[in-house]
Design a protein around this motif. Sequence first.
Motif, short mmCIF file in Angstrom:
data_model
loop_
_atom_site.label_atom_id
_atom_site.label_comp_id
_atom_site.label_asym_id
_atom_site.label_seq_id
_atom_site.Cartn_x
_atom_site.Cartn_y
_atom_site.Cartn_z
N ASN A 169 -7.89 20.32 -0.59
CA ASN A 169 -7.79 19.77 0.46
C ASN A 169 -6.54 18.25 1.01
OD1 ASN A 169 -9.28 18.70 2.05
ND2 ASN A 169 -10.57 20.74 2.33
N ALA A 170 -6.45 17.91 1.72
CA ALA A 170 -5.26 16.78 2.70
C ALA A 170 -6.62 15.43 2.00
CB ALA A 170 -4.71 16.80 4.06
N ASP A 171 -7.91 16.27 2.89
CA ASP A 171 -9.16 15.07 2.42
C ASP A 171 -9.87 14.95 1.71
OD1 ASP A 171 -9.04 16.87 5.18
OD2 ASP A 171 -11.55 15.32 5.81
N ASP A 172 -9.78 15.84 0.55
CA ASP A 172 -9.87 15.69 -1.40
C ASP A 172 -9.27 14.74 -1.66
OD1 ASP A 172 -12.04 17.60 -0.40
OD2 ASP A 172 -10.79 19.40 -1.43
N GLU A 215 -9.65 19.55 6.23
CA GLU A 215 -10.40 20.37 5.98
C GLU A 215 -11.05 20.97 7.38
OE1 GLU A 215 -14.47 19.34 3.97
OE2 GLU A 215 -14.00 17.79 5.18
N LYS A 216 -10.35 19.81 8.10
CA LYS A 216 -11.56 20.98 10.09
C LYS A 216 -10.37 22.49 10.44
CE LYS A 216 -13.66 16.10 11.64
NZ LYS A 216 -13.07 15.32 12.61
N GLU A 217 -9.29 21.73 9.61
CA GLU A 217 -8.44 22.88 9.79
C GLU A 217 -8.57 24.13 8.97
OE1 GLU A 217 -4.15 22.34 10.65
OE2 GLU A 217 -4.64 21.09 12.45
N ILE A 218 -8.79 24.08 8.22
CA ILE A 218 -8.83 24.95 7.23
C ILE A 218 -10.64 25.68 7.77
CG2 ILE A 218 -10.22 24.95 4.38
CD1 ILE A 218 -8.73 23.34 3.35
N GLY A 243 -18.61 10.58 -2.01
CA GLY A 243 -20.00 10.88 -0.76
C GLY A 243 -19.68 9.80 -0.01
N THR A 244 -19.64 8.59 -0.09
CA THR A 244 -19.04 7.10 -0.13
C THR A 244 -17.39 7.36 0.53
OG1 THR A 244 -20.67 5.87 -0.76
CG2 THR A 244 -18.70 4.81 0.20
N ALA A 245 -16.47 7.26 0.67
CA ALA A 245 -15.42 7.56 0.14
C ALA A 245 -15.47 8.07 1.85
CB ALA A 245 -14.35 7.73 -0.73
N ARG A 246 -16.10 9.89 1.36
CA ARG A 246 -15.93 10.44 2.03
C ARG A 246 -15.98 9.96 3.51
NH1 ARG A 246 -18.52 14.54 0.63
NH2 ARG A 246 -16.60 15.06 -0.58
N ALA A 247 -17.12 9.43 3.64
CA ALA A 247 -17.83 8.70 5.23
C ALA A 247 -17.07 7.64 5.53
CB ALA A 247 -18.91 8.37 4.90
N LEU A 248 -16.06 7.20 4.66
CA LEU A 248 -15.13 6.29 5.68
C LEU A 248 -13.87 6.28 6.32
CD1 LEU A 248 -13.98 3.54 5.67
CD2 LEU A 248 -13.36 3.38 3.68
N ILE A 249 -13.42 7.63 5.43
CA ILE A 249 -12.58 8.53 5.95
C ILE A 249 -12.50 9.31 6.71
CG2 ILE A 249 -11.00 10.54 5.26
CD1 ILE A 249 -10.47 9.10 2.74
N LYS A 250 -13.66 9.77 7.30
CA LYS A 250 -13.93 10.22 8.92
C LYS A 250 -14.12 9.48 9.30
CE LYS A 250 -14.79 14.57 6.70
NZ LYS A 250 -13.18 15.64 6.56
N GLN A 251 -14.58 8.11 9.62
CA GLN A 251 -14.66 7.06 10.12
C GLN A 251 -13.11 6.85 10.78
OE1 GLN A 251 -17.25 3.74 8.95
NE2 GLN A 251 -18.96 5.48 8.55
N LEU A 264 -2.73 9.37 2.50
CA LEU A 264 -2.07 10.29 1.38
C LEU A 264 -1.24 10.03 1.05
CD1 LEU A 264 -2.51 14.43 1.55
CD2 LEU A 264 -0.41 13.58 0.14
N ARG A 265 -0.11 10.02 2.35
CA ARG A 265 1.05 9.47 2.17
C ARG A 265 1.69 8.34 1.20
NH1 ARG A 265 4.95 13.37 1.83
NH2 ARG A 265 5.62 14.69 3.31
N SER A 266 0.34 7.29 1.98
CA SER A 266 0.17 5.39 1.00
C SER A 266 0.95 5.96 -0.13
CB SER A 266 -0.39 4.83 1.63
OG SER A 266 0.07 4.70 3.51
N GLY A 267 -0.67 6.95 -0.45
CA GLY A 267 -1.47 6.61 -2.44
C GLY A 267 0.17 7.74 -3.01
N GLU A 268 1.32 8.05 -2.37
CA GLU A 268 2.33 8.78 -2.82
C GLU A 268 3.25 7.60 -2.80
OE1 GLU A 268 2.18 12.99 -1.07
OE2 GLU A 268 3.83 11.58 0.08
N ASP A 269 3.53 6.71 -1.81
CA ASP A 269 4.19 5.65 -2.29
C ASP A 269 4.44 4.46 -3.40
OD1 ASP A 269 6.04 7.02 -0.09
OD2 ASP A 269 4.82 5.38 1.55
#
Length: 403
Positions: A169-172, A215-218, A243-251, A264-269
């Motif tokens: 998903n987008a979070d992953d 992920e929350k919408e899933i 897990g560290t990256a996930r915690a940062l993204i959730k914040q 995600l869009r920045s990564g694509e760019d």
Amino acid sequence: MAPALCAICKTERANIKRPKNHARVCKGCFLTLFEEEVHHTIVSSNLFYPGERVAIGASGGKDSTVLASVLKTLNERYNYGLELVLLSIDEGIKGYRDDSLETVKRNAVQYDMPLKIVGYDELYGWTMDQVVETIGKKGNCTYCGVFRRQALDRGAKMLDIKHVVTGHNADDVAETILMNLLRGDMGRLARSTNIVTGDDSSDVKRSKPLKYAYEKEIVMYAYHKKLDYFSTECIYSPEAFRGTARALIKQLERIRPSAILDILRSGEDMARLVPGESASSCGCKGKSKPPAATAAEDDGGIGGCGSNGAASGNEMAAMEKQLRENEAAEELEVDVSKLSLAGRAAESETDGAVPLKTNKNSKPVTRQTLGNCKRCGYMSSQEVCQACMLLEGLNKNRAQIQI
């Protein structure tokens, strides 16, 4: 105070607040919007062709269960003409995978799909319990990730299927982008943003239909559809760097709901700047929207794939106007109107193919060339694939213990 009405249908009570854009909608509209967004991703990115046999990487968790449910629904609604098969990998983790596989077996009956289960012990002669017992918990997710990716491809080949879809998903994807950015690995960052990896000439190609789904919408979709899924986390995953990256993204998400799609869009760019790599994303490139989204756009509904919920395109202009009106921020402003028109035209002509700037000490980004492992025959960019290298180390450890 009267209850708020759904921003989409205007008739039902709004009982759901969408995490990605905070739009208030009713249950029925939420389920429809979610399905239409996945359909939009599939169609705009040309993920499937009629008559294609597709293996769904099924773990029994929320992502793969929702993916199987949505694909079955859309396949019937829009007549994709797909033959869907569930493909599960048994890593050999007692108290976790054995329980989740029972969920997958129930899903196979519920969705009327064939199920194929492939085990690490069958493919590699090791289970993850044995791997962790040998090397400990540090770094075990590296072994599991490498083995699992190869096991999915091997399982698909056993079924004579050339296309595997996964529940990423987008979070992953945002987590993977952040991890590779922190590592300075631009090559992997570019590949991780692709919605499709591999092509028709590959032994097995993969795609991520849920790439733009939060992920929350899933979780909300699974809850309101009353889907049967397994919710326990892997007992070995807390040690992973992810897990560290996930915690940062959730914040970041708590501060700015659109942060996940922004990353995600920045990564694509950024991927478009990597020499020799071609990033793939939603084919609409923000130009089109799902039908339900178009109708709801003026009411705070969703835009197209990867939209952060504000599809007007005037966010930056409004922000710049606010900064100009704020005297305290005057010194921080950048007048983008003074940029060279010639520079803009040149950038447009290159279509984003700007060479990646690196410092003198940085390693050049090389294009990955796939071949076949000389030991197992699995596709690899090296003479010996990573799985075989890891197995070689494990087997040496096993031999030393036996001695």
